[in-house]
Write a protein that holds these residues in place. Structure first.
Motif, PDB file in Angstrom:
ATOM      1  N   PRO A 255       0.811  -1.225   0.000  1.00  0.00           N
ATOM      2  CA  PRO A 255       0.000   0.000   0.000  1.00  0.00           C
ATOM      3  C   PRO A 255       0.842   1.271   0.000  1.00  0.00           C
ATOM      4  CG  PRO A 255      -0.907  -1.582   1.548  1.00  0.00           C
ATOM      5  CD  PRO A 255       0.413  -2.135   1.097  1.00  0.00           C
ATOM      6  N   MET A 256       2.012   1.224   0.690  1.00  0.00           N
ATOM      7  CA  MET A 256       2.906   2.382   0.686  1.00  0.00           C
ATOM      8  C   MET A 256       3.421   2.652  -0.722  1.00  0.00           C
ATOM      9  SD  MET A 256       6.450   2.968   0.435  1.00  0.00           S
ATOM     10  CE  MET A 256       7.207   1.474   1.023  1.00  0.00           C
ATOM     11  N   GLN A 257       3.808   1.587  -1.432  1.00  0.00           N
ATOM     12  CA  GLN A 257       4.316   1.751  -2.792  1.00  0.00           C
ATOM     13  C   GLN A 257       3.233   2.280  -3.724  1.00  0.00           C
ATOM     14  OE1 GLN A 257       5.726  -2.296  -3.308  1.00  0.00           O
ATOM     15  NE2 GLN A 257       7.843  -1.678  -2.970  1.00  0.00           N
ATOM     16  N   GLU A 258       2.008   1.800  -3.524  1.00  0.00           N
ATOM     17  CA  GLU A 258       0.907   2.257  -4.377  1.00  0.00           C
ATOM     18  C   GLU A 258       0.502   3.691  -4.068  1.00  0.00           C
ATOM     19  OE1 GLU A 258      -2.058  -0.650  -3.626  1.00  0.00           O
ATOM     20  OE2 GLU A 258      -1.241  -2.112  -5.066  1.00  0.00           O
ATOM     21  N   SER A 259       0.701   4.129  -2.824  1.00  0.00           N
ATOM     22  CA  SER A 259       0.328   5.496  -2.458  1.00  0.00           C
ATOM     23  C   SER A 259       1.252   6.529  -3.064  1.00  0.00           C
ATOM     24  CB  SER A 259       0.312   5.646  -0.933  1.00  0.00           C
ATOM     25  OG  SER A 259       1.638   5.589  -0.413  1.00  0.00           O
ATOM     26  N   GLY A 260       2.487   6.132  -3.397  1.00  0.00           N
ATOM     27  CA  GLY A 260       3.442   7.066  -3.980  1.00  0.00           C
ATOM     28  C   GLY A 260       4.170   7.921  -2.967  1.00  0.00           C
ATOM     29  N   GLY A 261       4.025   7.614  -1.692  1.00  0.00           N
ATOM     30  CA  GLY A 261       4.728   8.367  -0.650  1.00  0.00           C
ATOM     31  C   GLY A 261       5.261   7.434   0.419  1.00  0.00           C
ATOM     32  N   ARG A 262       6.556   7.545   0.695  1.00  0.00           N
ATOM     33  CA  ARG A 262       7.182   6.698   1.718  1.00  0.00           C
ATOM     34  C   ARG A 262       7.600   7.551   2.899  1.00  0.00           C
ATOM     35  NH1 ARG A 262      12.042   2.314   0.631  1.00  0.00           N
ATOM     36  NH2 ARG A 262      12.184   1.529   2.784  1.00  0.00           N
ATOM     37  N   ARG A 263       7.230   7.104   4.066  1.00  0.00           N
ATOM     38  CA  ARG A 263       7.378   7.923   5.272  1.00  0.00           C
ATOM     39  C   ARG A 263       8.814   7.975   5.774  1.00  0.00           C
ATOM     40  NH1 ARG A 263       4.825   6.015  10.883  1.00  0.00           N
ATOM     41  NH2 ARG A 263       6.656   4.656  10.701  1.00  0.00           N
ATOM     42  N   VAL A 264       9.157   9.164   6.283  1.00  0.00           N
ATOM     43  CA  VAL A 264      10.402   9.372   7.024  1.00  0.00           C
ATOM     44  C   VAL A 264      10.021   9.894   8.403  1.00  0.00           C
ATOM     45  CG1 VAL A 264      12.573  10.629   7.157  1.00  0.00           C
ATOM     46  CG2 VAL A 264      11.716   9.874   4.931  1.00  0.00           C
ATOM     47  N   MET A 265      10.530   9.263   9.433  1.00  0.00           N
ATOM     48  CA  MET A 265      10.243   9.689  10.801  1.00  0.00           C
ATOM     49  C   MET A 265      11.543   9.543  11.592  1.00  0.00           C
ATOM     50  SD  MET A 265       7.225   8.411  13.417  1.00  0.00           S
ATOM     51  CE  MET A 265       7.921   6.760  13.576  1.00  0.00           C
ATOM     52  N   ARG A 266      12.344  10.638  11.555  1.00  0.00           N
ATOM     53  CA  ARG A 266      13.671  10.564  12.162  1.00  0.00           C
ATOM     54  C   ARG A 266      13.924  11.809  13.009  1.00  0.00           C
ATOM     55  NH1 ARG A 266      19.158  10.340   8.618  1.00  0.00           N
ATOM     56  NH2 ARG A 266      18.127   8.488   7.740  1.00  0.00           N
ATOM     57  N   PRO A 267      14.381  11.605  14.247  1.00  0.00           N
ATOM     58  CA  PRO A 267      14.691  12.765  15.097  1.00  0.00           C
ATOM     59  C   PRO A 267      16.160  13.169  14.988  1.00  0.00           C
ATOM     60  CG  PRO A 267      14.713  10.788  16.430  1.00  0.00           C
ATOM     61  CD  PRO A 267      14.399  10.354  15.016  1.00  0.00           C
ATOM     62  N   ILE A 268      16.409  14.431  15.256  1.00  0.00           N
ATOM     63  CA  ILE A 268      17.779  14.902  15.501  1.00  0.00           C
ATOM     64  C   ILE A 268      17.813  15.366  16.952  1.00  0.00           C
ATOM     65  CG2 ILE A 268      18.247  15.540  13.113  1.00  0.00           C
ATOM     66  CD1 ILE A 268      17.642  18.443  13.872  1.00  0.00           C
ATOM     67  N   TYR A 269      18.936  15.150  17.633  1.00  0.00           N
ATOM     68  CA  TYR A 269      19.024  15.432  19.065  1.00  0.00           C
ATOM     69  C   TYR A 269      19.819  16.724  19.275  1.00  0.00           C
ATOM     70  CZ  TYR A 269      17.150  10.794  19.861  1.00  0.00           C
ATOM     71  OH  TYR A 269      16.327   9.685  19.877  1.00  0.00           O
ATOM     72  N   ILE A 270      19.117  17.711  19.841  1.00  0.00           N
ATOM     73  CA  ILE A 270      19.712  19.031  20.078  1.00  0.00           C
ATOM     74  C   ILE A 270      20.260  19.105  21.505  1.00  0.00           C
ATOM     75  CG2 ILE A 270      19.269  21.512  20.104  1.00  0.00           C
ATOM     76  CD1 ILE A 270      19.049  20.234  17.343  1.00  0.00           C
ATOM     77  N   ASP A 271      21.470  19.618  21.617  1.00  0.00           N
ATOM     78  CA  ASP A 271      22.066  19.830  22.941  1.00  0.00           C
ATOM     79  C   ASP A 271      21.261  20.907  23.662  1.00  0.00           C
ATOM     80  OD1 ASP A 271      23.596  20.315  25.174  1.00  0.00           O
ATOM     81  OD2 ASP A 271      25.492  20.391  24.080  1.00  0.00           O
ATOM     82  N   ILE A 272      20.642  20.523  24.769  1.00  0.00           N
ATOM     83  CA  ILE A 272      19.758  21.450  25.495  1.00  0.00           C
ATOM     84  C   ILE A 272      20.515  22.680  25.973  1.00  0.00           C
ATOM     85  CG2 ILE A 272      18.269  21.670  27.529  1.00  0.00           C
ATOM     86  CD1 ILE A 272      17.470  18.780  27.206  1.00  0.00           C
ATOM     87  N   ASN A 273      21.786  22.558  26.239  1.00  0.00           N
ATOM     88  CA  ASN A 273      22.575  23.698  26.727  1.00  0.00           C
ATOM     89  C   ASN A 273      22.702  24.810  25.689  1.00  0.00           C
ATOM     90  OD1 ASN A 273      23.146  22.484  29.268  1.00  0.00           O
ATOM     91  ND2 ASN A 273      24.745  21.236  28.303  1.00  0.00           N
ATOM     92  N   THR A 274      22.448  24.519  24.433  1.00  0.00           N
ATOM     93  CA  THR A 274      22.575  25.536  23.385  1.00  0.00           C
ATOM     94  C   THR A 274      21.246  26.199  23.043  1.00  0.00           C
ATOM     95  OG1 THR A 274      22.262  23.867  21.627  1.00  0.00           O
ATOM     96  CG2 THR A 274      24.513  24.290  22.369  1.00  0.00           C
ATOM     97  N   ILE A 275      20.178  25.790  23.700  1.00  0.00           N
ATOM     98  CA  ILE A 275      18.871  26.380  23.439  1.00  0.00           C
ATOM     99  C   ILE A 275      18.748  27.681  24.234  1.00  0.00           C
ATOM    100  CG2 ILE A 275      16.359  26.070  23.627  1.00  0.00           C
ATOM    101  CD1 ILE A 275      16.804  23.065  23.374  1.00  0.00           C
TER     102      ILE A 275
END
Length: 392
Positions: A255-275
């Motif tokens: 179904p993903m291939q037929e929908s034409g859209g493949r999901r990306v769900m990836r986090p990046i980790y930010i150093d809290i001290n720089t916020i």
């Protein structure tokens, strides 16, 4: 027929010798006529059927009425010839006649079952070679039909050999149902599972599936009554029982291939001290670079750099030609961890092919990693040996 052969032999042999060789010669003549009937039927059928097929525009008849089917059909001719000649050759009360009749009837049943199975196989092959129908899980259905006709043939054949009615033979099998259930357990479970997989449209040949328990992760190359073969991405083949796919969970990416859209769900980790809050100089720099818009600076004194980064990344995803904007896309904060503050990118790429998908995903995150420091932020990374050495 025996009378004709006797008259012919009488011209060459004495009466006593004719009586000795009459029965063997008659049987040999019947066998010869049966073979000639098969050869004649097969050759005539081939010529006639091929002539008819060539006049039709459809290619279905070429696939179904092939040489194997005509050969199976011609195998009925010898038995019909023998069945016709036997009554006039032997005494109907003799044991020889009774057993030859049984064997002939048994052969007719076998030839008919073989003919039906060949027809079913040809129909399946015709469906399988056409992409329009290849997506359907048909092999299990045709295997069920073939198994059904074989079972009917076995019951009728046993009833012929032992002079019992098919009902009594079926009753005898019913009495040993527990043993049959044990012997054919996998076949019965596969039969039920195959019907469920087909009826619910859960699996087709060519689907990409992942079965964690079996270690299968690849393309389905065969769906049969007792096994589902999966060619993994490392080119190994994993066989999975169909009933395990029904009783347990598996993931289907079709179904993903037929929908034409493949999901990306990836986090990046930010150093809290720089916020922290952005200064006017930082805001001016980001405006000059085009990383933020004027609307982001209305509350400059209370603008947090990670919020500006989040808004920028959402606009970046929306502007990318590789991202499906008609599907959900967002950049969101998650609960802080010991590795920093996760900033997750959630979106769909418009190319589902594995290699292209990975390349596009890499390009997007390469930009994300590079742009983080422009907002005065840094990504969290566990200390390496060189970091610890530098502290000393």
């Amino acid at each position: 027929m025996e009378k004709i052969i006797q008259d012919i032999l009488s011209y060459f042999l004495s009466t006593d010798n004719v009586a000795i060789v009459l029965r063997p010669v008659t049987l040999a003549a019947i066998a010869l006529m049966a073979v000639l009937a098969y050869l004649f039927c097969h050759s005539v059928l081939s010529v006639i059927v091929k002539a008819v097929i060539q006049r039709t525009k459809s290619d279905w008849d070429d696939d179904i009425l092939n040489d194997n089917f005509l050969k199976a059909f011609s195998q009925l001719a010898p038995a019909l010839v023998v069945a016709y000649l036997l009554p006039g050759t032997f005494d109907e009360e003799s044991h020889t006649y009774v057993w030859l009749t049984k064997l002939t009837s048994f052969y007719i049943v076998w030839a008919f079952v073989n003919l039906v199975n060949r027809l079913l196989q040809n129909i399946y092959d015709a469906f399988d070679k056409r992409p329009k129908y290849k997506i359907h899980t048909l092999r299990g259905v045709f295997q069920i039909l073939k198994l059904l006709f074989v079972c009917i043939g076995v019951i009728v054949g046993i009833s012929i050999l032992f002079d019992r009615s098919p009902i009594s033979v079926l009753t005898a099998f019913g009495a040993s149902a527990a043993v049959l259930m044990l012997v054919f357990k996998d076949t019965i479970l596969g039969l039920v599972a195959g019907v469920q997989l087909t009826a619910n449209d859960m699996l087709k040949k060519g689907d990409w599936i992942v079965v964690p328990k079996s270690g299968a992760n690849g393309e389905v190359i065969d769906v049969s009554l007792t096994t589902v073969k999966v060619r993994n991405w490392d080119n190994s083949v994993t066989t999975v029982p169909p009933y395990s796919l029904v009783s347990e969970s598996f993931q289907n990416f079709k179904p993903m291939q037929e929908s034409g859209g493949r999901r990306v769900m990836r986090p990046i980790y930010i150093d809290i001290n720089t916020i922290g809050f952005c200064s006017q100089q930082q805001i001016a720099y980001l405006l000059e670079k085009g990383w933020i818009e004027e609307s982001d600076t209305k509350e400059a004194a209370h603008t947090v750099n990670i919020e500006l980064l989040r808004r920028y990344l959402e606009r970046y995803l929306a502007a990318s030609r590789h991202v499906r904007t008609d599907m959900i896309y967002m950049v969101r904060q998650q609960e802080p961890t010991t590795h920093g503050l996760p900033l997750e990118l959630y979106f769909f790429i418009n190319n589902t092919a594995w290699k292209q998908f990975e390349h596009i995903q890499s390009e997007i995150f390469n930009h994300v990693y590079a742009v983080v420091k422009e907002f005065g932020l840094s990504m969290f990374q566990s200390p390496a040996g060189t970091d610890i050495k530098a502290i000393k």
